[in-house]
Write an enzyme that holds these catalytic residues in place. Structure first.
Site, short mmCIF file in Angstrom:
data_model
loop_
_atom_site.label_atom_id
_atom_site.label_comp_id
_atom_site.label_asym_id
_atom_site.label_seq_id
_atom_site.Cartn_x
_atom_site.Cartn_y
_atom_site.Cartn_z
N ASP A 45 24.91 1.54 -21.15
CA ASP A 45 24.72 1.52 -22.62
C ASP A 45 24.71 3.15 -23.28
O ASP A 45 24.48 3.11 -24.39
CB ASP A 45 23.40 0.80 -22.85
N SER A 46 24.98 3.97 -22.05
CA SER A 46 25.27 5.47 -22.88
C SER A 46 26.48 5.44 -23.77
O SER A 46 26.75 6.39 -24.34
CB SER A 46 25.67 6.25 -21.39
N LYS A 112 22.25 -4.13 -14.60
CA LYS A 112 21.15 -3.03 -14.54
C LYS A 112 19.95 -3.16 -15.52
O LYS A 112 20.30 -3.30 -16.58
CB LYS A 112 21.83 -1.67 -14.50
N GLU A 181 16.78 8.23 -11.96
CA GLU A 181 17.35 9.29 -12.80
C GLU A 181 16.22 10.40 -13.15
O GLU A 181 15.13 10.05 -13.33
CB GLU A 181 17.78 8.57 -14.26
#
Length: 264
Positions: A45-46, A112, A181
């Protein structure tokens, strides 16, 4: 070259060999990624930031994720495809089942989800129904407003213990992969050693089982100051395919991420 599967990723972990992951949003980049023998493609979704120009991932819709997953699948022949469930697309188990099904039918092999222990029941149900899950812990961009910005997570002993427990609990619930992350390198190592499933890191140190970067970041074409964990492989190599191949070589040899890409 055979297609990467969850089984082959587990085998790499058992052998102590690193896996590689990169984002892609279309068929053309995907074909180059396959040529470079990258194990996992993340349809992230970046895309909300690097393709659409938003300042977060929050505006990305489920329909857009399905569309881009189909585009990637059309160009893919060897990589395992993992696709993001976008903001608020899994707030109930029923919604997660419906949207996870759509992504799997579009070509994903893993979905994810960002979050902590509140995802346990959702992960259990998805796993039960044949939808493998990657649990995204640490800095979770969909919660950027709650977190107060893009900050390193797990720095205090209490936060580190909480993240370690979340990883263990979510694996027990059925998570097939963990993504970490922006956490200290020592915590990345501890979590990778504590769980039996592959752990993918981005800004999580060199000791996770795999590394992931946004393709626009590693090609040096994302506007603004790059994050600490980013390396511009295109500037180093001069060609896209060679940049991707260099990324694979440096991850598998342990040269990337280097200390300057990590958090303490």
């Amino acid at each position: 070259m055979s297609k990467t599967t969850l089984h082959s990723l587990m085998l790499l972990k058992k052998l102590g060999e690193k896996a590689t992951c990169i984002t892609s949003y279309d068929a053309s980049f995907t074909q180059r990624i396959n040529q470079a023998a990258i194990d996992i493609i993340l349809v992230g979704d970046s895309l909300g930031m690097v393709l659409q120009g938003h300042d977060s991932t929050l505006p990305v819709t489920m329909g857009q994720m399905v569309y881009h997953t189909r585009c990637v699948d059309a160009g893919n022949s060897t990589s395992l495809i993992m696709a993001d469930m976008p903001f608020m697309s899994y707030r109930t188990i029923e919604q997660a089942m419906t949207n996870g099904t759509d992504l799997m039918q579009a070509g994903a092999q893993v979905v994810k989800l960002e979050g902590g222990l509140w995802l346990k029941d959702t992960i259990e149900k998805l796993y039960e129904q044949g939808i493998p899950v990657c649990a995204h812990l640490g800095l979770t961009p969909q919660a950027v407003n709650k977190l107060g910005g893009y900050r390193v997570q797990g720095k205090s002993p209490e936060q580190a213990a909480s993240l370690l427990n979340e990883a263990i609990e979510l694996e027990a619930a059925g998570a097939s992969v963990i993504l970490l992350e922006c956490v200290p390198s020592g915590l990345g190592k501890a979590i990778a050693e504590a769980v039996s499933v592959p752990v993918i890191g981005i800004g999580a140190g060199p000791d996770t089982d795999a590394q992931v970067l946004v393709i626009y970041d590693m090609l040096g074409i994302t506007p603004g100051k790059p994050a600490r964990f980013v390396k511009d492989f295109l500037a180093q190599e001069g060609e896209i395919l060679k940049a991707l191949e260099a990324y694979v070589l440096e991850v598998k040899s342990g040269h990337f991420p280097a200390p300057e890409h990590c958090f303490k």
